[in-house]
Design a protein around this motif. Structure first.
Motif, PDB file in Angstrom:
ATOM      1  N   ARG A  75     -12.011   1.906   4.624  1.00 28.15           N
ATOM      2  CA  ARG A  75     -11.330   2.738   5.607  1.00 28.15           C
ATOM      3  C   ARG A  75      -9.883   2.975   5.182  1.00 28.15           C
ATOM      4  O   ARG A  75      -9.170   2.030   4.808  1.00 28.15           O
ATOM      5  N   PRO A  76      -9.393   4.207   5.230  1.00 29.65           N
ATOM      6  CA  PRO A  76      -8.004   4.470   4.839  1.00 29.65           C
ATOM      7  C   PRO A  76      -7.029   3.878   5.854  1.00 29.65           C
ATOM      8  O   PRO A  76      -7.234   3.973   7.068  1.00 29.65           O
ATOM      9  N   PRO A 110      -8.671   7.363   9.783  1.00 25.06           N
ATOM     10  CA  PRO A 110      -7.548   6.552   9.294  1.00 25.06           C
ATOM     11  C   PRO A 110      -7.052   5.566  10.338  1.00 25.06           C
ATOM     12  O   PRO A 110      -7.327   5.693  11.542  1.00 25.06           O
ATOM     13  N   ASP A 143      -8.308   0.887   2.241  1.00 27.92           N
ATOM     14  CA  ASP A 143      -7.741   1.726   1.191  1.00 27.92           C
ATOM     15  C   ASP A 143      -6.294   2.005   1.600  1.00 27.92           C
ATOM     16  O   ASP A 143      -6.033   2.863   2.443  1.00 27.92           O
ATOM     17  N   ARG A 199      -0.370  14.800   7.645  1.00 29.15           N
ATOM     18  CA  ARG A 199      -1.253  14.427   6.540  1.00 29.15           C
ATOM     19  C   ARG A 199      -2.335  13.443   6.976  1.00 29.15           C
ATOM     20  O   ARG A 199      -3.352  13.297   6.294  1.00 29.15           O
ATOM     21  N   TYR A 214      -7.315  12.510   6.338  1.00 27.84           N
ATOM     22  CA  TYR A 214      -8.088  11.296   6.117  1.00 27.84           C
ATOM     23  C   TYR A 214      -9.222  11.191   7.134  1.00 27.84           C
ATOM     24  O   TYR A 214      -9.099  11.645   8.263  1.00 27.84           O
ATOM     25  N   ARG A 215     -10.287  10.575   6.709  1.00 29.01           N
ATOM     26  CA  ARG A 215     -11.414  10.348   7.601  1.00 29.01           C
ATOM     27  C   ARG A 215     -11.278   8.973   8.244  1.00 29.01           C
ATOM     28  O   ARG A 215     -11.246   7.958   7.560  1.00 29.01           O
ATOM     29  N   LYS A 226      -2.228   2.850   1.674  1.00 28.45           N
ATOM     30  CA  LYS A 226      -1.190   3.740   1.172  1.00 28.45           C
ATOM     31  C   LYS A 226       0.108   3.428   1.906  1.00 28.45           C
ATOM     32  O   LYS A 226       0.157   3.497   3.131  1.00 28.45           O
TER      33      LYS A 226
END
Length: 349
Positions: A6-7, A54, A28, A47, A51-52, A30
């Motif tokens: 998962r982001p 997030p 994941d 942004r 993401y899916r 960032k």
């Protein structure tokens, strides 16, 4: 493999960007800037829509208010992250990574303006029914006290008698804090300085020896104070060097604090504590409070507050590898690195 995780987007974590993937290995990760200008230039928070599913994590209150509102509108999970209660050998301002984190979906544990996840647990959890948790809490408290481990573990090992002379009357310890710290801004309903706290302690304990312990970051010069200790020098004894909390609390009869965690460390030692503000451990019947919190209407034991804060709501990471570990291992590791434990003590279960 990366695409299956998962982001998670992290704002305000720049000092710890190398640690974030190790703290959150199943995400994941960032790490981006939390400054509004940098966020807008980088296209954040829009942004996030790319993401899916997030998640957003922010360090403390280092984020613009619109970020949390944006996430709420789009139902993007939003989490506050802050240092835990057993942190390191050095200070955070010296870029020492934390060995523990608190992650809260509502607000930070020191924000008394609204209920955090930790406060809700303290208000509702059935501690009596969780015998294993309470037994573990007792063991961990004993470890912390026996191995003399605190949040920060870098102060000088010296007795108050060696610094101030033999004890001849009640000793009241005033815990100084960084007066611009968020825990004071969000944990007090009115302005206060360390000098105000010293004066309060002196007025409520006219026949006691008032001892003032400035915050380590002020003594080490990594943070600046607001009040001038010289203005209260006539009513207190000031510790002019950083003394390890375990030593500073030895022989103390009462502690005064605004919102410092050291107040809770005093409670663990059976020392009465007066709070000017409303830290996470105040309002539950274990402290004498100069502030009020109508939400906190339950009486708790110190061990129950410890269990919720240190065990249920804190995550711990190996000092060397940042891999997830248990609190017991962190206590032993910090005791060894700070030199407060012998090999036998540190190896004990």
């Amino acid at each position: 493999m990366r695409g299956s995780r998962r982001p998670a987007i992290f704002f305000g974590f720049r000092p710890w960007r190398d640690y974030v993937p190790r703290w959150f290995p199943d995400r994941d990760c960032k790490v981006v800037s939390s400054k509004p200008r940098d966020m807008l230039r980088g296209g954040w928070p829009l942004r996030l829509l790319l993401y899916r599913s997030p998640e957003v994590y922010v360090w403390g209150f280092k984020y613009p208010p619109f970020l949390k509102s944006f996430c709420r509108c789009l139902r993007i999970p939003f989490y506050h992250v802050e240092d835990g209660f057993v942190r390191s050998v050095s200070l955070g301002a010296q870029r020492s990574p934390p060995a523990s984190l608190i992650i809260d979906s509502r607000t930070l544990h020191y924000d008394a303006r609204s209920a955090s996840d930790l406060e809700n647990t303290l208000q509702t959890y059935d501690f009596a029914a969780d015998r294993a948790l309470m037994e573990r809490a007792d063991r961990c408290i004993r470890m912390l006290l026996d191995l003399r481990v605190s949040k920060y573990n870098l102060g000088k090992r010296v007795s108050l008698d060696a610094l101030l002379g033999p004890k001849t009357k009640r000793r009241v310890l005033v815990i100084g804090q960084v007066e611009t710290d968020a825990s004071i801004a969000f944990g007090c309903d009115r302005a206060v300085t360390n000098n105000d706290l010293v004066r309060l302690a002196a007025s409520e304990n006219p026949n006691a020896q008032i001892i003032y312990k400035p915050h380590p970051e002020v003594l080490y010069g990594t943070r600046s104070g607001v009040s001038d200790p010289a203005e209260v020098a006539d009513i207190c004894e000031m510790l002019k060097e950083d003394i390890a909390p375990a030593d500073a609390l030895e022989g103390i009869d009462h502690v005064y604090t605004i919102t410092s965690l050291m107040g809770f460390e005093a409670l663990l030692r059976g020392i009465p504590v007066t709070c000017y503000g409303m830290p996470f451990y105040a309002g539950w019947g274990v402290t004498s409070d100069h502030a009020a919190n109508a939400r906190r209407n339950r009486c708790l034991m110190i061990q129950e507050i410890f269990a919720a804060a240190y065990l249920l709501h804190s995550q711990y990471f190996c000092i060397d590898t940042a891999a997830p570990v248990a609190l017991e291992r962190i206590i032993r590791s910090l005791a060894i690195k700070s030199g407060t434990a012998t090999g036998v003590e540190a190896g004990a279960n």
